[in-house]
Scaffold this motif. Sequence first.
Motif, PDB file in Angstrom:
ATOM      1  N   ASP A 117      19.863  19.147  20.321  1.00  0.00           N
ATOM      2  CA  ASP A 117      19.921  18.084  21.329  1.00  0.00           C
ATOM      3  C   ASP A 117      19.691  16.716  20.694  1.00  0.00           C
ATOM      4  O   ASP A 117      20.354  15.735  21.046  1.00  0.00           O
ATOM      5  N   ASP A 118      18.753  16.638  19.758  1.00  0.00           N
ATOM      6  CA  ASP A 118      18.529  15.368  19.061  1.00  0.00           C
ATOM      7  C   ASP A 118      19.755  14.966  18.247  1.00  0.00           C
ATOM      8  O   ASP A 118      20.099  13.778  18.166  1.00  0.00           O
ATOM      9  N   TRP A 119      20.411  15.959  17.657  1.00  0.00           N
ATOM     10  CA  TRP A 119      21.638  15.680  16.895  1.00  0.00           C
ATOM     11  C   TRP A 119      22.716  15.106  17.805  1.00  0.00           C
ATOM     12  O   TRP A 119      23.388  14.128  17.450  1.00  0.00           O
ATOM     13  N   VAL A 120      22.869  15.676  18.997  1.00  0.00           N
ATOM     14  CA  VAL A 120      23.844  15.150  19.961  1.00  0.00           C
ATOM     15  C   VAL A 120      23.518  13.708  20.313  1.00  0.00           C
ATOM     16  O   VAL A 120      24.397  12.825  20.281  1.00  0.00           O
ATOM     17  N   LEU A 121      22.278  13.434  20.665  1.00  0.00           N
ATOM     18  CA  LEU A 121      21.896  12.070  21.053  1.00  0.00           C
ATOM     19  C   LEU A 121      22.112  11.089  19.907  1.00  0.00           C
ATOM     20  O   LEU A 121      22.446   9.922  20.138  1.00  0.00           O
ATOM     21  N   ALA A 174      25.546   9.538  20.078  1.00  0.00           N
ATOM     22  CA  ALA A 174      25.926   8.763  21.261  1.00  0.00           C
ATOM     23  C   ALA A 174      26.219   7.315  20.867  1.00  0.00           C
ATOM     24  O   ALA A 174      25.715   6.812  19.872  1.00  0.00           O
ATOM     25  N   ARG A 175      27.004   6.653  21.680  1.00  0.00           N
ATOM     26  CA  ARG A 175      27.412   5.287  21.343  1.00  0.00           C
ATOM     27  C   ARG A 175      26.341   4.265  21.664  1.00  0.00           C
ATOM     28  O   ARG A 175      26.479   3.080  21.309  1.00  0.00           O
ATOM     29  N   SER A 176      25.283   4.657  22.353  1.00  0.00           N
ATOM     30  CA  SER A 176      24.199   3.753  22.722  1.00  0.00           C
ATOM     31  C   SER A 176      22.888   4.250  22.136  1.00  0.00           C
ATOM     32  O   SER A 176      22.659   5.460  22.065  1.00  0.00           O
ATOM     33  N   PRO A 177      21.994   3.339  21.708  1.00  0.00           N
ATOM     34  CA  PRO A 177      20.699   3.786  21.189  1.00  0.00           C
ATOM     35  C   PRO A 177      19.810   4.424  22.259  1.00  0.00           C
ATOM     36  O   PRO A 177      18.907   5.192  21.925  1.00  0.00           O
ATOM     37  N   ARG A 178      20.025   4.104  23.528  1.00  0.00           N
ATOM     38  CA  ARG A 178      19.339   4.770  24.629  1.00  0.00           C
ATOM     39  C   ARG A 178      20.419   5.272  25.596  1.00  0.00           C
ATOM     40  O   ARG A 178      20.724   4.641  26.610  1.00  0.00           O
ATOM     41  N   ASP A 196      27.190   7.937  28.518  1.00  0.00           N
ATOM     42  CA  ASP A 196      27.409   7.963  27.072  1.00  0.00           C
ATOM     43  C   ASP A 196      27.612   9.393  26.582  1.00  0.00           C
ATOM     44  O   ASP A 196      28.310   9.624  25.604  1.00  0.00           O
ATOM     45  N   VAL A 197      26.952  10.337  27.264  1.00  0.00           N
ATOM     46  CA  VAL A 197      27.057  11.755  26.931  1.00  0.00           C
ATOM     47  C   VAL A 197      27.199  12.553  28.220  1.00  0.00           C
ATOM     48  O   VAL A 197      26.445  12.339  29.171  1.00  0.00           O
TER      49      VAL A 197
END
Length: 233
Positions: free
Chosen positions: A20-24, A27-31, A85-86
Amino acid sequence: MSRLALLGGGFSTDEDGLLDDWVLGHARSPRPKVCFLPTASGDAPAYVERFLDAFRVRDCEPSVLPLFRRELDDAALRDVLLAQDVVYVGGGNTANLLAVWRVHGVDRLLREAYAGGTLLCGISAGANCWAKGSHTDSFGPLTHLPDGLGLLPGSVCPHHDSEPGRRSSYRAAVARGALPAGWAVEDGAAALFTDGRLAEAVTRSPYARLYRVRTDGEGGAVEEPVPCRLLGA
């Protein structure tokens, strides 16, 4: 740039949170705004709560889009999905998932979101749905389903190593042309695709693998292991 990820794990099966951390991290946004679609499980409440428990503690903005008790009109549904974003799709029944999405027009909206840069991902049925075809137990016995969204060329087989019969059944489907060549994802592995091409393969376990499965030209099928980066190493 259009991206999607096939997950062999995540919050629903793993305690370490590495996938899950790898997916985040992609993402195109930091949050990032992360929307969970639990359609394949019939919007199971326990599954929804598990997602929220896992992602509320991360640096993101989690939300859930239920369809079995839909509250949004078409315009609002489009606004919600295109703002993400996801989009994270849960496991369950692949055939039912695709049917419900098509009834509500979610399949068209996900294509639009994908073209606009939203990262699409998921586990099990949530991995199957993106490909042209998949290996599934949606109808009881393991079989082929040549009926995905087709955002990823070829086919997908989840749980390649963990469910009896998966490996042999998928290879047989590819060998006889019931499914096109594709990707076999073992539990613990994951793959990121950019514009339909493999960009990165990772694993949370040194034993989990991703395979490229194709015909051997002689009536059989072969598996080609893909090098994976070990997360957390």
